[in-house]
Scaffold this active site. Structure first.
Site, mmCIF file in Angstrom:
data_model
loop_
_atom_site.group_PDB
_atom_site.id
_atom_site.type_symbol
_atom_site.label_atom_id
_atom_site.label_comp_id
_atom_site.label_asym_id
_atom_site.label_seq_id
_atom_site.Cartn_x
_atom_site.Cartn_y
_atom_site.Cartn_z
ATOM 1 N N GLY A 128 50.124 -18.346 -12.169
ATOM 2 C CA GLY A 128 49.976 -18.564 -13.507
ATOM 3 C C GLY A 128 49.565 -19.847 -14.080
ATOM 4 O O GLY A 128 49.114 -20.643 -13.431
ATOM 5 N N ALA A 136 34.294 -28.399 -9.894
ATOM 6 C CA ALA A 136 34.782 -27.902 -11.231
ATOM 7 C C ALA A 136 33.860 -26.877 -11.776
ATOM 8 O O ALA A 136 32.730 -26.918 -11.771
ATOM 9 C CB ALA A 136 34.923 -29.131 -12.175
ATOM 10 N N HIS A 187 41.046 -36.111 -15.742
ATOM 11 C CA HIS A 187 41.263 -35.341 -14.462
ATOM 12 C C HIS A 187 40.730 -36.125 -13.433
ATOM 13 O O HIS A 187 41.170 -36.365 -12.288
ATOM 14 C CB HIS A 187 40.911 -33.996 -14.456
ATOM 15 C CG HIS A 187 41.946 -33.276 -15.350
ATOM 16 N ND1 HIS A 187 41.612 -31.858 -15.511
ATOM 17 C CD2 HIS A 187 43.003 -33.448 -15.715
ATOM 18 C CE1 HIS A 187 42.526 -31.444 -16.612
ATOM 19 N NE2 HIS A 187 43.523 -32.305 -16.495
ATOM 20 N N LYS A 188 39.300 -36.395 -13.544
ATOM 21 C CA LYS A 188 38.554 -37.074 -12.298
ATOM 22 C C LYS A 188 39.055 -38.668 -12.237
ATOM 23 O O LYS A 188 39.383 -38.687 -10.877
ATOM 24 C CB LYS A 188 37.069 -37.627 -12.953
ATOM 25 C CG LYS A 188 36.126 -37.597 -11.883
ATOM 26 C CD LYS A 188 34.773 -37.527 -12.541
ATOM 27 C CE LYS A 188 33.780 -37.721 -11.701
ATOM 28 N NZ LYS A 188 32.185 -37.622 -12.290
ATOM 29 N N GLU A 243 42.379 -39.134 -12.592
ATOM 30 C CA GLU A 243 43.751 -38.929 -11.846
ATOM 31 C C GLU A 243 43.474 -38.652 -10.402
ATOM 32 O O GLU A 243 44.393 -38.912 -9.560
ATOM 33 C CB GLU A 243 44.442 -37.705 -12.594
ATOM 34 C CG GLU A 243 45.115 -38.160 -13.832
ATOM 35 C CD GLU A 243 45.456 -36.755 -14.440
ATOM 36 O OE1 GLU A 243 45.868 -36.942 -15.773
ATOM 37 O OE2 GLU A 243 45.489 -35.883 -13.766
ATOM 38 N N ASP A 247 38.136 -25.257 -8.346
ATOM 39 C CA ASP A 247 38.879 -25.300 -9.410
ATOM 40 C C ASP A 247 38.292 -24.912 -10.702
ATOM 41 O O ASP A 247 37.939 -25.761 -11.645
ATOM 42 C CB ASP A 247 39.890 -26.339 -9.487
ATOM 43 C CG ASP A 247 41.241 -26.202 -10.276
ATOM 44 O OD1 ASP A 247 41.353 -25.260 -10.932
ATOM 45 O OD2 ASP A 247 41.728 -27.329 -10.470
#
Lengths: 170, 170, 170
Positions: free
Chosen positions: B11, B35, B51-52, B54, B85
Site C-alpha cells: 500500500g 524512476a 530521494h537521489k 538519500e 519504482d
C-alpha cells in the site's frame, strides 16, 4: 474434496475470481457458477454473456442477485461444486433493495452449514483504503466487512488473493 | 542472486520502496534505480533530488516515465540489479498519455523474461478500498490490478509489504 | 506472556479489535482498555458506553485521545495488559488538533520501549485503495502509514487481520 466451504477474499482485479474458477475446475466435480450480478442494461448483459462464454461448456450458470441462501440450498450436491461470485455484490443488492441484511446473512450461514456439497465464495476486501466521505459508502464498508468475517468463520479454508497469488489464512 | 525478478507489492507508505532498496543493496551487485516519476515542477524536482541523495553514491539513477521496457532491456546486466519504482506511476503515465497499455504491458513482460540480470519492481496495491466514484479512478484501478497480476506471474519472488514488513506470496 | 508489544493491523471491520481483546483476555493478566476515541456527542457517548459494557467487568477503561505515551507510561505493569484501540484515531486527533506528530510518535516509541508490561496496539491499514482526491486525506494516509511502520518496527509480534483471521507478519 479438500474443502467443504472455501472463502476467497481479495481486492478489485486481484485475480480472485480466476483463482476460484481454477479451484472449482481442479475439483473434478460438476462446476456451477452462481452470479450475484444483475443485468440492468445491454452493456451488463453483454459482459455477463462474455464471462459465461469464457467459463466454457462444462459450467452451469445460475443467477442469485438476492436469493443466495435458497440457491445454495437447492443446488448443492456431493457431485457438484458451487462458485458464488461475488458476496460483495450480493451485499450491495441487499442494501440497495433495503432488505434485512442480518436476516439474509443468517440464512446464508445456515445454507452453508447445511450444504450437501462444496461451495466456493468470492468476496472483495473493501476496508483498506481511506474512510469514505459519504455515509452510504461507510455503511456499505461495515456491511461487507461483517459479511466477510461471518463467512470466513464458517469456511474451512480461506485464501487471501493479491496480484493473482493466494495466501492461505485458514 | 536468490531471484531473477522480484516483485514488491504494498500500500501507500507501506515501506515497500525501502524494502526494495534494501534487497538491492544486500545483493552485492551495482544498484541502478529506474524512476518512473516525472518532474513536472520545482517541488517534484526537489523531491526527486532528495530521494537521489538519500540512496547514496553507490546508486546509478535513470528515468523511465514511459520507455520502461527499453530501459530494462538496455541496462540489465549480470553484475547489476535494477530497481523499478514504481509500476503504478508508470501505468498512470501510460493512461494519462493515452498510450496503448496492453502493448506496453506486453513489451514489459518480454523485457523481464529476456533481462540479462536481476530486476526488482515495486508496485502499489490499490484495489482494497471502496469502489471509487469516478470512472477514471475505476479504470485505473483495473489497469493497475491487471499489471500487478501480469508481473507477479512472471516474477520468481513476490513480497507483499505492510507496515514495513514483508510477507512472501511466491 | 508470549509478547511484550503486539501490533494488530487490519482494515475497517476486519475483526482486528475483537482479535486484540481476545489476545488480552487469553493472557490471564488484568486487561486495561485505552480508547483513543473522543465522545463529541450523545451518539458517540452511547457507542462508547455500549462497547464498554460488551467488554465486561474484568476490564478497566481509560481514555487517551492525545496523551497516549503518558497513559502507557503511567499504566503499564507486569500484571496488566494494555490494549490501545486504535492508533489511526490517535493520529487523526493529532492531525486535527495540529499537534507535532513527529514528536508524539517519538514519545510513543519511547513509552513502548520502556513499558513495564505488555501492550497491544490496534491500527488501520488505510493505504491500499485509490489515491484520495483531497490533500488532507493524502496527508493523513502518509501519517498513518509512517506510524504503522514505526510501531511495527518496535513490536515483537505483528498480526495482519482480514475477515477476522490473523496472519502473522513478525
Amino acid at each position: 474434496m479438500p474443502f467443504s466451504i472455501l472463502f476467497v477474499l481479495g481486492g478489485a482485479r486481484s485475480g480472485k475470481s480466476r483463482y476460484a474458477l481454477g479451484r472449482a475446475e481442479a475439483s473434478g466435480l460438476s462446476p456451477v457458477f452462481i452470479a450475484t450480478a444483475q443485468a440492468f442494461d445491454a452493456e451488463m448483459e453483454e459482459r455477463i454473456a462474455r464471462h459465461k462464454a469464457e467459463r466454457g461448456p462444462a459450467w452451469t450458470s445460475l443467477e442469485a442477485p438476492l436469493a443466495l441462501a435458497e440457491t445454495i440450498a437447492n443446488h448443492a450436491a456431493p457431485d457438484r461444486v458451487l462458485v458464488v461470485d461475488c458476496l460483495t455484490l450480493w451485499a450491495t443488492n441487499l442494501m440497495l433493495g433495503e432488505h434485512d441484511s442480518e436476516a439474509a446473512f443468517g440464512a446464508l450461514a445456515l445454507a452453508l452449514r447445511a450444504a450437501s456439497g462444496p461451495v466456493i465464495l468470492v468476496s472483495n476486501e473493501v476496508g483498506m483504503g481511506i474512510v469514505p466521505d459519504n455515509a452510504l459508502a461507510r455503511a456499505f464498508r461495515d456491511l461487507a466487512g461483517r459479511l466477510n468475517q461471518k463467512v470466513a468463520a464458517i469456511a474451512d479454508e480461506v485464501q487471501f488473493v493479491a496480484a493473482g497469488l493466494p495466501l492461505r489464512m485458514k
